[in-house]
Design a protein around this motif. Structure first.
Motif, PDB file in Angstrom:
ATOM      1  N   GLN A 124      79.407 -32.793 -41.501  1.00 46.78           N
ATOM      2  CA  GLN A 124      80.643 -32.353 -42.137  1.00 46.78           C
ATOM      3  C   GLN A 124      81.606 -33.523 -42.286  1.00 46.78           C
ATOM      4  OE1 GLN A 124      82.498 -29.004 -40.201  1.00 46.78           O
ATOM      5  NE2 GLN A 124      84.181 -28.882 -41.679  1.00 46.78           N
ATOM      6  N   ALA A 125      81.660 -34.390 -41.277  1.00 47.22           N
ATOM      7  CA  ALA A 125      82.543 -35.556 -41.337  1.00 47.22           C
ATOM      8  C   ALA A 125      82.040 -36.564 -42.363  1.00 47.22           C
ATOM      9  CB  ALA A 125      82.648 -36.204 -39.961  1.00 47.22           C
ATOM     10  N   VAL A 126      80.727 -36.726 -42.473  1.00 48.41           N
ATOM     11  CA  VAL A 126      80.171 -37.637 -43.474  1.00 48.41           C
ATOM     12  C   VAL A 126      80.507 -37.148 -44.878  1.00 48.41           C
ATOM     13  CG1 VAL A 126      78.029 -38.540 -44.461  1.00 48.41           C
ATOM     14  CG2 VAL A 126      78.331 -38.493 -41.973  1.00 48.41           C
ATOM     15  N   ARG A 127      80.338 -35.846 -45.119  1.00 48.72           N
ATOM     16  CA  ARG A 127      80.644 -35.303 -46.452  1.00 48.72           C
ATOM     17  C   ARG A 127      82.132 -35.464 -46.772  1.00 48.72           C
ATOM     18  NH1 ARG A 127      77.054 -31.147 -44.632  1.00 48.72           N
ATOM     19  NH2 ARG A 127      78.786 -29.697 -44.312  1.00 48.72           N
ATOM     20  N   ALA A 128      82.984 -35.230 -45.772  1.00 50.00           N
ATOM     21  CA  ALA A 128      84.423 -35.383 -45.984  1.00 50.00           C
ATOM     22  C   ALA A 128      84.775 -36.836 -46.300  1.00 50.00           C
ATOM     23  CB  ALA A 128      85.188 -34.914 -44.752  1.00 50.00           C
ATOM     24  N   THR A 129      84.118 -37.772 -45.605  1.00 44.51           N
ATOM     25  CA  THR A 129      84.368 -39.193 -45.858  1.00 44.51           C
ATOM     26  C   THR A 129      83.948 -39.573 -47.268  1.00 44.51           C
ATOM     27  OG1 THR A 129      84.051 -39.702 -43.511  1.00 44.51           O
ATOM     28  CG2 THR A 129      83.871 -41.532 -45.058  1.00 44.51           C
ATOM     29  N   LYS A 130      82.814 -39.041 -47.727  1.00 45.35           N
ATOM     30  CA  LYS A 130      82.370 -39.345 -49.091  1.00 45.35           C
ATOM     31  C   LYS A 130      83.360 -38.790 -50.113  1.00 45.35           C
ATOM     32  CE  LYS A 130      78.635 -39.108 -52.396  1.00 45.35           C
ATOM     33  NZ  LYS A 130      77.183 -39.104 -52.652  1.00 45.35           N
ATOM     34  N   ARG A 131      83.861 -37.588 -49.878  1.00 46.59           N
ATOM     35  CA  ARG A 131      84.857 -37.022 -50.807  1.00 46.59           C
ATOM     36  C   ARG A 131      86.126 -37.865 -50.820  1.00 46.59           C
ATOM     37  NH1 ARG A 131      82.899 -32.079 -48.604  1.00 46.59           N
ATOM     38  NH2 ARG A 131      84.635 -31.980 -47.130  1.00 46.59           N
ATOM     39  N   ALA A 132      86.574 -38.316 -49.655  1.00 49.62           N
ATOM     40  CA  ALA A 132      87.785 -39.137 -49.588  1.00 49.62           C
ATOM     41  C   ALA A 132      87.580 -40.474 -50.302  1.00 49.62           C
ATOM     42  CB  ALA A 132      88.188 -39.359 -48.133  1.00 49.62           C
ATOM     43  N   LEU A 133      86.404 -41.068 -50.137  1.00 50.53           N
ATOM     44  CA  LEU A 133      86.110 -42.324 -50.831  1.00 50.53           C
ATOM     45  C   LEU A 133      86.147 -42.151 -52.343  1.00 50.53           C
ATOM     46  CD1 LEU A 133      83.201 -43.767 -48.658  1.00 50.53           C
ATOM     47  CD2 LEU A 133      85.329 -44.961 -49.200  1.00 50.53           C
ATOM     48  N   ALA A 134      85.747 -40.972 -52.822  1.00 48.32           N
ATOM     49  CA  ALA A 134      85.684 -40.733 -54.267  1.00 48.32           C
ATOM     50  C   ALA A 134      87.028 -40.360 -54.870  1.00 48.32           C
ATOM     51  CB  ALA A 134      84.667 -39.622 -54.557  1.00 48.32           C
ATOM     52  N   ALA A 135      88.003 -40.032 -54.049  1.00 46.18           N
ATOM     53  CA  ALA A 135      89.297 -39.577 -54.567  1.00 46.18           C
ATOM     54  C   ALA A 135      90.074 -40.727 -55.209  1.00 46.18           C
ATOM     55  CB  ALA A 135      90.117 -38.955 -53.448  1.00 46.18           C
ATOM     56  N   PRO A 136      90.795 -40.464 -56.296  1.00 45.81           N
ATOM     57  CA  PRO A 136      91.622 -41.506 -56.905  1.00 45.81           C
ATOM     58  C   PRO A 136      92.687 -42.028 -55.937  1.00 45.81           C
ATOM     59  CG  PRO A 136      91.392 -39.618 -58.365  1.00 45.81           C
ATOM     60  CD  PRO A 136      90.841 -39.198 -57.040  1.00 45.81           C
ATOM     61  N   GLU A 141      91.444 -33.418 -45.593  1.00 47.31           N
ATOM     62  CA  GLU A 141      90.082 -33.430 -45.058  1.00 47.31           C
ATOM     63  C   GLU A 141      90.104 -33.457 -43.531  1.00 47.31           C
ATOM     64  OE1 GLU A 141      87.358 -32.966 -46.621  1.00 47.31           O
ATOM     65  OE2 GLU A 141      87.642 -33.556 -48.701  1.00 47.31           O
ATOM     66  N   GLN A 142      91.002 -34.250 -42.976  1.00 48.79           N
ATOM     67  CA  GLN A 142      91.087 -34.361 -41.522  1.00 48.79           C
ATOM     68  C   GLN A 142      91.538 -33.047 -40.884  1.00 48.79           C
ATOM     69  OE1 GLN A 142      89.689 -36.362 -39.496  1.00 48.79           O
ATOM     70  NE2 GLN A 142      91.121 -38.012 -38.951  1.00 48.79           N
ATOM     71  N   ALA A 143      92.409 -32.332 -41.588  1.00 49.85           N
ATOM     72  CA  ALA A 143      92.887 -31.053 -41.061  1.00 49.85           C
ATOM     73  C   ALA A 143      91.731 -30.082 -40.867  1.00 49.85           C
ATOM     74  CB  ALA A 143      93.938 -30.457 -42.001  1.00 49.85           C
ATOM     75  N   VAL A 144      90.805 -30.070 -41.826  1.00 48.63           N
ATOM     76  CA  VAL A 144      89.633 -29.205 -41.701  1.00 48.63           C
ATOM     77  C   VAL A 144      88.758 -29.661 -40.542  1.00 48.63           C
ATOM     78  CG1 VAL A 144      87.541 -28.398 -42.853  1.00 48.63           C
ATOM     79  CG2 VAL A 144      89.675 -28.615 -44.147  1.00 48.63           C
ATOM     80  N   LEU A 145      88.540 -30.970 -40.440  1.00 52.86           N
ATOM     81  CA  LEU A 145      87.688 -31.500 -39.370  1.00 52.86           C
ATOM     82  C   LEU A 145      88.291 -31.271 -37.992  1.00 52.86           C
ATOM     83  CD1 LEU A 145      86.579 -34.849 -41.033  1.00 52.86           C
ATOM     84  CD2 LEU A 145      85.174 -32.809 -40.700  1.00 52.86           C
ATOM     85  N   PHE A 146      89.621 -31.341 -37.897  1.00 49.77           N
ATOM     86  CA  PHE A 146      90.277 -31.134 -36.603  1.00 49.77           C
ATOM     87  C   PHE A 146      90.010 -29.732 -36.044  1.00 49.77           C
ATOM     88  CE2 PHE A 146      93.950 -34.402 -36.062  1.00 49.77           C
ATOM     89  CZ  PHE A 146      93.008 -35.426 -36.050  1.00 49.77           C
ATOM     90  N   GLU A 147      89.696 -28.770 -36.923  1.00 51.36           N
ATOM     91  CA  GLU A 147      89.422 -27.408 -36.493  1.00 51.36           C
ATOM     92  C   GLU A 147      87.919 -27.116 -36.384  1.00 51.36           C
ATOM     93  OE1 GLU A 147      91.801 -25.391 -35.556  1.00 51.36           O
ATOM     94  OE2 GLU A 147      93.443 -26.710 -36.175  1.00 51.36           O
ATOM     95  N   SER A 148      87.090 -28.122 -36.595  1.00 54.16           N
ATOM     96  CA  SER A 148      85.658 -27.876 -36.666  1.00 54.16           C
ATOM     97  C   SER A 148      85.000 -27.878 -35.291  1.00 54.16           C
ATOM     98  CB  SER A 148      84.986 -28.942 -37.541  1.00 54.16           C
ATOM     99  OG  SER A 148      84.988 -30.198 -36.884  1.00 54.16           O
ATOM    100  N   PRO A 149      83.950 -27.088 -35.110  1.00 57.70           N
ATOM    101  CA  PRO A 149      83.203 -27.098 -33.850  1.00 57.70           C
ATOM    102  C   PRO A 149      82.573 -28.457 -33.569  1.00 57.70           C
ATOM    103  CG  PRO A 149      82.638 -25.152 -35.151  1.00 57.70           C
ATOM    104  CD  PRO A 149      83.458 -26.042 -36.038  1.00 57.70           C
ATOM    105  N   GLY A 150      82.163 -29.158 -34.604  1.00 60.08           N
ATOM    106  CA  GLY A 150      81.543 -30.464 -34.412  1.00 60.08           C
ATOM    107  C   GLY A 150      82.473 -31.457 -33.770  1.00 60.08           C
ATOM    108  N   LYS A 151      83.718 -31.468 -34.206  1.00 58.76           N
ATOM    109  CA  LYS A 151      84.700 -32.390 -33.617  1.00 58.76           C
ATOM    110  C   LYS A 151      84.913 -32.065 -32.149  1.00 58.76           C
ATOM    111  CE  LYS A 151      89.500 -32.877 -32.918  1.00 58.76           C
ATOM    112  NZ  LYS A 151      90.516 -31.960 -32.354  1.00 58.76           N
TER     113      LYS A 151
END
Length: 253
Positions: free
Chosen positions: A197-209, A220-230
């Motif tokens: 999930q963090a890898v996918r979020a990082t790829k999306r952030a890299l692609a953002a203008p 993206e970080q807000a979603v990850l902060f609530e994730s079970p993986g984190k």
């Protein structure tokens, strides 16, 4: 799939090999159709994609016999551009392991990858103006993003071919190794140890203008902060004995 693209599924990655070695893996309509079919799969079930070519060549270009017959309506369909855009937009990283020729459409497919790993045999460039066309499947916008406008203008306007050392110096590839496929597989396996999930979020952030940062990173970080993986990974990190503590325990035995 037609067989122009040979696909192998592994636990940590999917390996797709351009498999027309008798034609230097020239990208024809069958290859494009196979890429779309593979993207259908990887969009539904995300996995890191490793792209390579058979016979010591990545791709010698688009299939010139087919290109010669295409007309304006075909150009407006963006046949190769659309497929390569889907490859670039896949949820998980795309790694290109490049040997030998990566020319024309082959270079543009490589540009669509997130990570490019080359062998010393690399010969990369876009000779399209010599054939009366332009590189319209990603080179004019992706190459400036990868290596800067000055480098892209130099290569695209002169149709100059670069070798592995120059491609590395210009930042077009990130590594030059004797066995790029083995290096790409090792990289995919390393990615598989990370939180998907963090890898996918990082790829999306890299692609953002640029004008969407830092907002997109915070969202993206807000979603990850609530994730079970984190929660799980940080807890495991905090509970892991330090190297010093382990060394002390060993010394006191």
């Amino acid at each position: 799939m037609s067989g122009a693209l040979r696909v192998e599924r592994h636990a940590a990655y999917v390996l797709a090999t351009l498999d027309r070695p008798e034609r230097r893996n020239a990208i024809d309509q069958a290859t494009i159709d196979d890429l779309h079919a593979l993207c259908d799969e990887l969009e539904a079930a995300p996995a890191t994609l490793v792209l390579t070519g058979a016979g010591g060549v990545f791709a010698g270009g688009a299939d010139i016999a087919q290109l010669r017959e295409r007309r304006a309506a075909d150009a407006l369909r963006g046949i190769n551009a659309t497929a390569f855009a889907r490859v670039h937009a896949l949820p998980m990283p795309v790694i290109a392991a490049i040997e030998g020729f990566a020319l024309g459409g082959g270079a543009e497919l490589a540009f669509a990858a997130d990570i490019r790993i080359a062998s010393p045999t690399l010969r990369l460039g876009n000779p399209e103006p010599g054939l009366g066309i332009l590189a319209a499947a990603g080179a004019t916008w992706r190459l400036p993003e990868i290596a800067g406008h000055a480098v892209a203008a130099d290569l695209l306007l002169t149709a100059r071919i670069v070798d592995a050392d120059e491609a590395l110096r210009l930042g077009i590839v990130s590594r030059v190794v004797d066995d790029p496929l083995a290096e790409a597989v090792a990289t995919a396996e390393r990615i598989a140890t990370l939180d998907a999930q963090a890898v996918r979020a990082t790829k999306r952030a890299l692609a953002a203008p640029r004008d969407q940062h830092p907002r997109v990173d915070c969202e993206e970080q807000a979603v990850l902060f609530e994730s079970p993986g984190k929660e799980r990974r940080m807890t495991e990190f905090l509970e892991r004995p330090s190297k010093a503590a382990r060394a002390s325990a060993e010394a006191n035995r």
